[in-house]
Design an enzyme around this catalytic site. Structure first.
Site, PDB file in Angstrom:
ATOM      1  N   HIS A 140     -47.066  -8.376  42.442  1.00 30.33           N
ATOM      2  CA  HIS A 140     -47.726  -8.068  43.275  1.00 30.33           C
ATOM      3  C   HIS A 140     -48.894  -6.773  43.146  1.00 30.33           C
ATOM      4  CE1 HIS A 140     -45.105 -10.996  45.552  1.00 30.33           C
ATOM      5  NE2 HIS A 140     -44.958 -10.364  45.898  1.00 30.33           N
ATOM      6  N   ASP A 177     -40.442 -15.969  40.876  1.00 33.48           N
ATOM      7  CA  ASP A 177     -40.417 -14.840  42.105  1.00 33.48           C
ATOM      8  C   ASP A 177     -40.405 -15.545  42.680  1.00 33.48           C
ATOM      9  OD1 ASP A 177     -40.396 -11.567  42.294  1.00 33.48           O
ATOM     10  OD2 ASP A 177     -40.930 -12.765  44.450  1.00 33.48           O
ATOM     11  N   HIS A 179     -41.701 -14.823  45.629  1.00 38.81           N
ATOM     12  CA  HIS A 179     -43.131 -14.608  45.982  1.00 38.81           C
ATOM     13  C   HIS A 179     -44.642 -14.629  45.438  1.00 38.81           C
ATOM     14  CE1 HIS A 179     -40.497 -11.830  48.596  1.00 38.81           C
ATOM     15  NE2 HIS A 179     -40.866 -12.664  49.529  1.00 38.81           N
ATOM     16  N   ASP A 265     -35.639 -13.685  44.214  1.00 42.93           N
ATOM     17  CA  ASP A 265     -35.169 -13.612  45.458  1.00 42.93           C
ATOM     18  C   ASP A 265     -35.805 -15.143  46.082  1.00 42.93           C
ATOM     19  OD1 ASP A 265     -37.675 -13.806  44.698  1.00 42.93           O
ATOM     20  OD2 ASP A 265     -39.208 -12.014  45.730  1.00 42.93           O
TER      21      ASP A 265
HETATM   22 ZN   LIG Z   1     -40.919 -11.916  45.438  1.00 39.43          ZN
END
Ligand SMILES: [Zn+2]
Length: 398
Positions: A140, A177, A179, A265
């Site tokens: 991120h 991931d 996200h 995740d």
């Molecule tokens: Zn994540």
């Protein structure tokens, strides 16, 4: 696929990473000190692969000692200076959900250096594949801000070093991931030599990025590939997305190196998302990725750990990936007491999940629709990041 040659697999596991302090601010309803991102999930993964006898079959790598100039290929000087200054004091926050404690700058540099060591060893031919069990994560982080527990963009820093020092050409990042991989997207938006693919839960975090329409700048159109999947997606959706969109995109791109931003995740027990994967699917994704690396780029594969917030379950998912790297699934006593009997309907590919995958495939030009492209929900569901009058999404923690 039977292979006669022994694969040399590296591992970077740096104790310093476990000493980094995450300090995301969840607001007044959460006691100070209670954190989602803690060392436990990763530490227990390391313990598990030790216990399973996998770690000793891996070549142990030390993180490369990175200079500030190595970080500055990706991050702005102002950001690095502010990070260094706050880290030298009591810690701080330079973005959203990415607070850190004293000393995190040096630890984050080691984390990026861990991924860089893995990339260098694989490109040198010293190893065939490598796993970077690093912390803090990086996918991120943007050039000028920290986000979602990520302080430095580990993978881009490693790749830019390899491009500068080892003449690395085309490289593909597959980010599974849960996200969105907003960091690589932003860093490589205008770079046609880096294919940045992200599979993620639709509009989870960052809530305003990762739509299928985001495909890269004019000079690099198509080098950004987003596959947002509906909440609740399981094995069927992930494997279909991989086979129908990710694999064709990688074949069309022909990378020299494959890097996975490997979060756990999207697992069904993860507290940060609403997906339904089990350890078996992470193993399947890893095996598919290994086969593609063998097919496309001489097997050169680096897996860099990103998210994964279940101390209970992340280690089992991670061990499945490590076992796949070592091709040791059959001789590994990896039991998954949680996921092995998870037979929810979401594990099958459902029509609304297929629609999402086909939309991503159509945008990428990799997956022609298998049936008439009529999506009755499109008018309500159209993903326009600038117009969300019908949906209000609170920013959630990664
Ligand atoms: Zn994540």
């Amino acid at each position: 696929m039977p292979r006669s040659t022994h694969r040399r697999v590296g591992l970077v596991a740096d104790e310093a990473g476990f000493w980094h302090q995450s300090r995301a601010d969840f607001g007044p309803s959460v006691e100070p000190g209670v954190q989602l991102e803690t060392p436990e999930a990763r530490r227990r993964l390391l313990h598990l692969i030790e216990r399973l006898g996998l770690r000793r079959r891996m070549t142990q790598l030390e993180p490369l000692a990175l200079a500030e100039a190595d970080l500055a290929r990706v991050h702005t000087a102002d950001y690095l200076a502010a990070f260094r200054a706050q880290s030298a004091g009591a810690g701080g926050e330079l973005g959203d959900f990415a607070g850190f404690g004293h000393g995190s700058y040096e630890i984050a540099v080691r984390s990026a250096g861990g991924v860089a060591a893995a990339v260098r060893a694989v490109l040198d031919g010293e190893l065939d594949r490598a796993y970077a069990l690093v912390r803090p994560p990086g996918h991120h982080a943007e050039p000028d801000r920290a986000r979602g527990y990520c302080l430095l963009a580990n993978i881009p820093i490693a790749l830019e070093l390899a491009r500068a020092r080892q003449g690395l050409g085309r490289v593909a990042i597959v980010d599974w991931d849960v996200h969105h991989g907003n960091g690589a997207q932003r860093i490589y938006w205008d770079d046609p030599e880096v294919l940045a693919i992200s599979l993620h839960q639709d509009r989870l975090y960052p809530v305003d990025s990762g739509a299928v329409e985001e495909r890269g700048g004019d000079a690099a159109l198509g080098a950004t590939l987003n596959i947002p999947l509906p909440a609740g997606s399981g094995e069927g959706a992930y494997l279909a997305a991989f086979d129908r969109v990710v694999a064709p995109a990688l074949r069309a791109f022909q990378p020299e190196l494959l890097v996975v931003a490997c979060g756990y995740d999207a697992a069904f027990l993860d507290p940060s998302s609403q997906m339904a994967l089990t350890s078996a699917t992470f193993g399947d994704l890893a095996r598919r990725t290994i086969e593609l690396a063998e097919e496309l780029c001489g097997g050169r594969l680096v897996i860099a750990q990103e998210g994964g917030y279940s101390p209970l379950y992340t280690p089992i998912c991670g061990a499945a990936v490590v076992a796949a790297l070592l091709e040791a699934e059959s001789e590994t006593e990896l039991h998954d007491p949680y996921g092995r009997h998870l037979h929810t309907p979401e594990q099958n590919l459902l029509p609304h999940q297929l629609e999402a995958i086909e939309r991503a495939g159509a945008a990428a030009g990799t997956a022609p629709p298998t049936h008439d492209q009529h999506h009755p929900h499109d008018q309500h569901h159209q993903h326009d990041p600038h117009h969300r009058s019908t949906h209000h999404h609170e920013e959630s923690a990664p």
